[in-house]
Design an enzyme around this catalytic site. Sequence first.
Site, PDB file in Angstrom:
ATOM      1  N   LYS A  95       0.842  -1.247  -0.129  1.00 29.47           N
ATOM      2  CA  LYS A  95      -0.012  -0.055  -0.053  1.00 29.47           C
ATOM      3  C   LYS A  95       0.987   1.374  -0.053  1.00 29.47           C
ATOM      4  O   LYS A  95       1.485   1.307   0.815  1.00 29.47           O
ATOM      5  CB  LYS A  95      -0.918  -0.028   1.483  1.00 29.47           C
ATOM      6  CG  LYS A  95      -1.934   1.180   0.994  1.00 29.47           C
ATOM      7  CD  LYS A  95      -2.633   1.746   2.181  1.00 29.47           C
ATOM      8  CE  LYS A  95      -1.809   2.779   2.943  1.00 29.47           C
ATOM      9  NZ  LYS A  95      -1.941   3.953   2.260  1.00 29.47           N
ATOM     10  N   GLU A 168      10.027   0.822  10.578  1.00 29.71           N
ATOM     11  CA  GLU A 168      11.258   1.861  10.475  1.00 29.71           C
ATOM     12  C   GLU A 168      10.649   3.269  10.372  1.00 29.71           C
ATOM     13  O   GLU A 168       9.972   3.565   9.482  1.00 29.71           O
ATOM     14  CB  GLU A 168      11.774   1.520   8.845  1.00 29.71           C
ATOM     15  CG  GLU A 168      13.173   1.850   8.739  1.00 29.71           C
ATOM     16  CD  GLU A 168      13.208   3.755   8.317  1.00 29.71           C
ATOM     17  OE1 GLU A 168      13.336   4.409   9.241  1.00 29.71           O
ATOM     18  OE2 GLU A 168      13.130   3.822   7.155  1.00 29.71           O
ATOM     19  N   CYS A 203      14.434   9.935   6.324  1.00 28.14           N
ATOM     20  CA  CYS A 203      14.375   9.535   7.950  1.00 28.14           C
ATOM     21  C   CYS A 203      15.782   9.694   8.303  1.00 28.14           C
ATOM     22  O   CYS A 203      16.052   9.947   9.594  1.00 28.14           O
ATOM     23  CB  CYS A 203      13.593   8.118   8.064  1.00 28.14           C
ATOM     24  SG  CYS A 203      14.473   6.749   7.167  1.00 28.14           S
TER      25      CYS A 203
END
Length: 398
Positions: A95, A168, A203
Amino acid sequence: IITNAKQIAPILVKEQGKPLQSAMMEIVGTGGYFQTVAGYDIPVTVVQKDSVRRTTIVRKPIGVVAAIAPWNFPILTGYIKVASAMLAGCTVILKPSPYTPLSTLLIGKIISEIVPAGVVNVISGTYKTGELLTKHELVSKISFTGSIPTGKKIMQVCGNDLKRVTLELGGNDAAIIRGDISNVPAVAAKVLTYSMVNSGQVCAAIKRIYVHESKYEEFCDAISQIASEKFKVGNGFEEGVTHGPINNKMQYDKVCGLVEDAKKNGATVLCGGTPREGKGYFYPITVVKGIQEGVKLVDDEQFGPVVPIMSYKTDEEAIYRANNTKYGLCGSVWTSDLEKGAELATKLDCGTAWVNTHLEIGTAPFGGTKWSGIGREFGFESILAAFTETQVVTVSKA
């Protein structure tokens, strides 16, 4: 994927914002990961073999995997999960973020023409779609890359039926610049580059810079000059553009708010600091100094093209301040003393630590400590841990 990169890349630029060259790198890199993973073999390990018994460790597919990907690197983060799940023998439902579904869907269509029906499935939708996947009784594993609040919600839901999870999540990576660096402009250029990859929407980008007091002013001057002269924010299809816009209004408003809050708390803006006029969520490369911990721009993950620079006196102080956070994804030490750098890197409380570089992941396990996640991605060890169940089979010869 690689063969169709030129068809996919313009769609990625339009929906994500990154420059065309960066889009091509993401797509080709994703294809390269598939090639790397295809070279792995799932092992069967014999741990005991004698006249009495034979004991082996077997790795079995964990089951149906729901992979939920973010909008910053939608293709890479999403299809790394797909490739890893496929190697383990799992079927997978991917998704993508509702902000960046189109390039992911196109690659899904390409894959569907090659693999058997039902092995790789791509479903677009809002957070409600992700919620349904997380709750579904036939899903055995959730692999999620995204925000800490969403990761916490997923963990709570998965606790109901003990689904396996890999999370994560966010980072607030610190870079420690020691006083023994010899070429300040060169280090400043590298540090700023690793801070502003994908306009800071990574990130594991550098989000806090700690510079030894002996090099602080020189470093600030160098990094602001590089930001002003070498980096260009704009339309990803335009020649010379190095950095695209912030992806969406919610994140754009957050970045604008963090900069304004920093100004109110005494920050000196070395470059940037004011939204660009006109259409689009374009924000200039921004470097600030004059703030410390306790200010949101330092304490929170900005996820945008803004970075604070702070000074420190001792290695011990720098390590303490770098670790004094709920985040624990990555960090780096910049020094001329490689042995000392390696020693300090091991003291950083994070999943990955570098010396004189940053964001070099390769095929090593990648993930965070503390609020930055659970489990690891990338690399053979991570695939075994994340997408297989361990079974011990013992055959008695008696």
